[in-house]
Design a protein around this motif. Structure first.
Motif, PDB file in Angstrom:
ATOM      1  N   VAL A  32      32.485 -15.862 -50.575  1.00 46.82           N
ATOM      2  CA  VAL A  32      31.401 -15.284 -49.776  1.00 46.82           C
ATOM      3  C   VAL A  32      30.096 -15.388 -50.574  1.00 46.82           C
ATOM      4  O   VAL A  32      30.119 -15.736 -51.753  1.00 46.82           O
ATOM      5  CB  VAL A  32      31.657 -13.787 -49.400  1.00 46.82           C
ATOM      6  CG1 VAL A  32      32.902 -13.639 -48.544  1.00 46.82           C
ATOM      7  CG2 VAL A  32      31.750 -12.918 -50.643  1.00 46.82           C
ATOM      8  N   THR A  33      28.974 -15.084 -49.917  1.00 46.53           N
ATOM      9  CA  THR A  33      27.694 -15.176 -50.619  1.00 46.53           C
ATOM     10  C   THR A  33      27.440 -13.911 -51.451  1.00 46.53           C
ATOM     11  O   THR A  33      28.084 -12.879 -51.234  1.00 46.53           O
ATOM     12  CB  THR A  33      26.528 -15.329 -49.618  1.00 46.53           C
ATOM     13  OG1 THR A  33      26.499 -14.143 -48.805  1.00 46.53           O
ATOM     14  CG2 THR A  33      26.703 -16.545 -48.738  1.00 46.53           C
ATOM     15  N   HIS A  35      24.948 -12.096 -51.165  1.00 47.31           N
ATOM     16  CA  HIS A  35      24.416 -11.078 -50.249  1.00 47.31           C
ATOM     17  C   HIS A  35      25.545 -10.282 -49.592  1.00 47.31           C
ATOM     18  O   HIS A  35      25.398  -9.093 -49.322  1.00 47.31           O
ATOM     19  CB  HIS A  35      23.524 -11.742 -49.199  1.00 47.31           C
ATOM     20  CG  HIS A  35      22.405 -12.515 -49.807  1.00 47.31           C
ATOM     21  ND1 HIS A  35      21.235 -11.928 -50.209  1.00 47.31           N
ATOM     22  CD2 HIS A  35      22.309 -13.822 -50.142  1.00 47.31           C
ATOM     23  CE1 HIS A  35      20.455 -12.843 -50.746  1.00 47.31           C
ATOM     24  NE2 HIS A  35      21.081 -14.003 -50.724  1.00 47.31           N
ATOM     25  N   THR A  36      26.664 -10.953 -49.360  1.00 48.48           N
ATOM     26  CA  THR A  36      27.806 -10.249 -48.766  1.00 48.48           C
ATOM     27  C   THR A  36      28.421  -9.292 -49.784  1.00 48.48           C
ATOM     28  O   THR A  36      28.814  -8.170 -49.435  1.00 48.48           O
ATOM     29  CB  THR A  36      28.841 -11.271 -48.243  1.00 48.48           C
ATOM     30  OG1 THR A  36      28.218 -12.011 -47.188  1.00 48.48           O
ATOM     31  CG2 THR A  36      30.098 -10.599 -47.715  1.00 48.48           C
ATOM     32  N   ALA A  39      26.252  -6.301 -49.821  1.00 50.16           N
ATOM     33  CA  ALA A  39      26.487  -5.474 -48.622  1.00 50.16           C
ATOM     34  C   ALA A  39      27.799  -4.687 -48.749  1.00 50.16           C
ATOM     35  O   ALA A  39      27.870  -3.522 -48.343  1.00 50.16           O
ATOM     36  CB  ALA A  39      26.512  -6.357 -47.380  1.00 50.16           C
ATOM     37  N   ARG A  44      27.730  -1.254 -46.606  1.00 46.01           N
ATOM     38  CA  ARG A  44      27.164  -1.628 -45.307  1.00 46.01           C
ATOM     39  C   ARG A  44      28.052  -2.612 -44.563  1.00 46.01           C
ATOM     40  O   ARG A  44      27.855  -2.867 -43.375  1.00 46.01           O
ATOM     41  CB  ARG A  44      25.767  -2.255 -45.489  1.00 46.01           C
ATOM     42  CG  ARG A  44      24.718  -1.286 -45.963  1.00 46.01           C
ATOM     43  CD  ARG A  44      23.336  -1.911 -46.021  1.00 46.01           C
ATOM     44  NE  ARG A  44      23.216  -2.946 -47.039  1.00 46.01           N
ATOM     45  CZ  ARG A  44      22.937  -4.218 -46.788  1.00 46.01           C
ATOM     46  NH1 ARG A  44      22.757  -4.628 -45.562  1.00 46.01           N
ATOM     47  NH2 ARG A  44      22.842  -5.100 -47.770  1.00 46.01           N
ATOM     48  N   TYR A  45      29.017  -3.193 -45.274  1.00 43.47           N
ATOM     49  CA  TYR A  45      29.873  -4.197 -44.639  1.00 43.47           C
ATOM     50  C   TYR A  45      31.300  -4.058 -45.141  1.00 43.47           C
ATOM     51  O   TYR A  45      31.525  -3.938 -46.360  1.00 43.47           O
ATOM     52  CB  TYR A  45      29.335  -5.602 -44.951  1.00 43.47           C
ATOM     53  CG  TYR A  45      30.233  -6.713 -44.447  1.00 43.47           C
ATOM     54  CD1 TYR A  45      30.387  -6.936 -43.080  1.00 43.47           C
ATOM     55  CD2 TYR A  45      30.937  -7.514 -45.340  1.00 43.47           C
ATOM     56  CE1 TYR A  45      31.218  -7.937 -42.617  1.00 43.47           C
ATOM     57  CE2 TYR A  45      31.773  -8.523 -44.875  1.00 43.47           C
ATOM     58  CZ  TYR A  45      31.906  -8.726 -43.518  1.00 43.47           C
ATOM     59  OH  TYR A  45      32.731  -9.710 -43.062  1.00 43.47           O
ATOM     60  N   PRO A  47      34.677  -5.989 -45.655  1.00 41.92           N
ATOM     61  CA  PRO A  47      35.125  -7.382 -45.663  1.00 41.92           C
ATOM     62  C   PRO A  47      36.396  -7.557 -44.835  1.00 41.92           C
ATOM     63  O   PRO A  47      37.088  -6.582 -44.533  1.00 41.92           O
ATOM     64  CB  PRO A  47      35.393  -7.654 -47.141  1.00 41.92           C
ATOM     65  CG  PRO A  47      35.737  -6.330 -47.708  1.00 41.92           C
ATOM     66  CD  PRO A  47      34.912  -5.338 -46.951  1.00 41.92           C
TER      67      PRO A  47
ATOM     68  N   ASP B  69      29.363 -17.753 -44.574  1.00 35.55           N
ATOM     69  CA  ASP B  69      30.549 -16.962 -44.921  1.00 35.55           C
ATOM     70  C   ASP B  69      30.910 -16.032 -43.752  1.00 35.55           C
ATOM     71  O   ASP B  69      30.274 -16.068 -42.698  1.00 35.55           O
ATOM     72  CB  ASP B  69      30.364 -16.220 -46.259  1.00 35.55           C
ATOM     73  CG  ASP B  69      29.451 -15.010 -46.147  1.00 35.55           C
ATOM     74  OD1 ASP B  69      29.002 -14.677 -45.041  1.00 35.55           O
ATOM     75  OD2 ASP B  69      29.193 -14.376 -47.187  1.00 35.55           O
ATOM     76  N   GLU B  70      31.943 -15.192 -43.946  1.00 41.56           N
ATOM     77  CA  GLU B  70      32.457 -14.404 -42.819  1.00 41.56           C
ATOM     78  C   GLU B  70      31.414 -13.454 -42.228  1.00 41.56           C
ATOM     79  O   GLU B  70      31.347 -13.279 -41.011  1.00 41.56           O
ATOM     80  CB  GLU B  70      33.697 -13.603 -43.261  1.00 41.56           C
ATOM     81  CG  GLU B  70      33.411 -12.639 -44.405  1.00 41.56           C
ATOM     82  CD  GLU B  70      34.661 -11.884 -44.838  1.00 41.56           C
ATOM     83  OE1 GLU B  70      35.691 -12.522 -45.041  1.00 41.56           O
ATOM     84  OE2 GLU B  70      34.575 -10.645 -44.972  1.00 41.56           O
ATOM     85  N   ARG B  71      30.579 -12.832 -43.087  1.00 41.46           N
ATOM     86  CA  ARG B  71      29.564 -11.900 -42.593  1.00 41.46           C
ATOM     87  C   ARG B  71      28.483 -12.665 -41.838  1.00 41.46           C
ATOM     88  O   ARG B  71      28.029 -12.241 -40.766  1.00 41.46           O
ATOM     89  CB  ARG B  71      28.952 -11.139 -43.779  1.00 41.46           C
ATOM     90  CG  ARG B  71      27.953 -10.064 -43.401  1.00 41.46           C
ATOM     91  CD  ARG B  71      27.416  -9.385 -44.656  1.00 41.46           C
ATOM     92  NE  ARG B  71      26.717 -10.324 -45.508  1.00 41.46           N
ATOM     93  CZ  ARG B  71      25.431 -10.639 -45.392  1.00 41.46           C
ATOM     94  NH1 ARG B  71      24.699 -10.059 -44.472  1.00 41.46           N
ATOM     95  NH2 ARG B  71      24.871 -11.512 -46.198  1.00 41.46           N
ATOM     96  N   ARG B 132      21.153  -5.991 -41.441  1.00 42.21           N
ATOM     97  CA  ARG B 132      21.932  -4.779 -41.198  1.00 42.21           C
ATOM     98  C   ARG B 132      23.343  -4.940 -41.750  1.00 42.21           C
ATOM     99  O   ARG B 132      24.073  -3.979 -41.908  1.00 42.21           O
ATOM    100  CB  ARG B 132      21.973  -4.506 -39.688  1.00 42.21           C
ATOM    101  CG  ARG B 132      22.300  -3.082 -39.357  1.00 42.21           C
ATOM    102  CD  ARG B 132      22.599  -2.942 -37.901  1.00 42.21           C
ATOM    103  NE  ARG B 132      23.818  -3.657 -37.547  1.00 42.21           N
ATOM    104  CZ  ARG B 132      24.391  -3.594 -36.345  1.00 42.21           C
ATOM    105  NH1 ARG B 132      23.832  -2.907 -35.397  1.00 42.21           N
ATOM    106  NH2 ARG B 132      25.511  -4.239 -36.097  1.00 42.21           N
ATOM    107  N   ALA B 133      23.702  -6.183 -42.032  1.00 41.42           N
ATOM    108  CA  ALA B 133      25.014  -6.534 -42.591  1.00 41.42           C
ATOM    109  C   ALA B 133      26.144  -6.348 -41.608  1.00 41.42           C
ATOM    110  O   ALA B 133      27.296  -6.190 -42.002  1.00 41.42           O
ATOM    111  CB  ALA B 133      25.306  -5.752 -43.877  1.00 41.42           C
ATOM    112  N   ILE B 134      25.856  -6.348 -40.316  1.00 40.84           N
ATOM    113  CA  ILE B 134      26.845  -6.269 -39.214  1.00 40.84           C
ATOM    114  C   ILE B 134      27.492  -4.896 -39.129  1.00 40.84           C
ATOM    115  O   ILE B 134      27.978  -4.352 -40.073  1.00 40.84           O
ATOM    116  CB  ILE B 134      27.912  -7.377 -39.325  1.00 40.84           C
ATOM    117  CG1 ILE B 134      27.284  -8.715 -38.973  1.00 40.84           C
ATOM    118  CG2 ILE B 134      29.066  -7.114 -38.412  1.00 40.84           C
ATOM    119  CD1 ILE B 134      26.850  -8.882 -37.542  1.00 40.84           C
TER     120      ILE B 134
END
Lengths: 72, 134
Positions: A32-33, A35-36, A39, A44-45, A47, B69-71, B132-134
């Protein structure tokens, strides 16, 4: 605005315990990046299950040692 | 800012600028043949998009090669879903106006305008969902 996912994580702590692995290096290692990863660390995310397993395996721990349910 | 977000900003601004230009061309001669404003508009979008993507790829070659990527995929999919609704609303509105007396020329312009607006909405929503990162 959507609610934050009720998933907690120890990704930042585990990174620091593993020679201060960078967010970019972790992201590259699990596909993943950066940024992910940011997050995920900020909560905020959430996985995918696959990425959660990849992160846990990279740190040599179980998924529940990395991710948890809020309040537990 | 990720490569995908930079790309969405650039493409959104290109679509906005060219869309305003197209609207200006149509407003100057609303009943002129559609091909008049359409051909230069399409050419401008193609040329500007290629130039912008080449510049972005030169500035970040590694990120440009990487797939979403997935996000990012989730953000792109969700933005596409919502922008499809914008397009549908615009097209249906254009058809209703045509039934109500608009010329075929105006119908085509309205459909193209809906496509432009929905594309701008898609890039704007991508940026929103990336942040918002989903």
């Amino acid at each position: 605005m959507s609610k934050r996912p009720p998933i907690t994580n120890r990704v930042r702590i585990l990174r620091e315990e593993h020679d201060k692995l960078s967010q970019a290096a972790l992201g590259e290692a699990v596909g993943v990046t950066r940024h992910t990863i940011i997050a995920i660390e900020q909560g905020r995310y959430s996985p995918s299950l696959e990425t959660a397993f990849r992160i846990a395996r990279l740190f040599g721990v179980g998924v529940e040692d990395v991710f948890g349910w809020e309040g537990e | 800012m990720s490569f995908k977000e930079k790309s969405a900003w650039v493409m959104g601004l290109i679509m906005l600028a060219t869309g305003l230009w197209y609207a200006q061309l149509v407003a100057a001669a609303p009943q002129a043949p559609v091909i008049g404003p359409l051909v230069p508009y399409v050419l401008a979008v193609i040329v500007l998009s290629i130039v912008a993507q080449v510049i972005l790829a030169i500035l970040s070659p590694k990120e440009a090669d990487a797939p979403a990527d997935e996000r990012e995929r989730a953000a792109i999919d969700r933005a596409g879903n919502w922008s499809g609704m914008v397009l549908g609303f615009g097209v249906i509105t254009a058809v209703i106006m045509y039934i109500g007396g608009w010329s075929a020329t105006l119908l085509v312009h309205a459909v193209i305008g809906s496509l432009i607006v929905s594309t701008i909405a898609e890039y704007a929503l991508q940026i929103y969902f990336f942040r918002r990162a989903i």
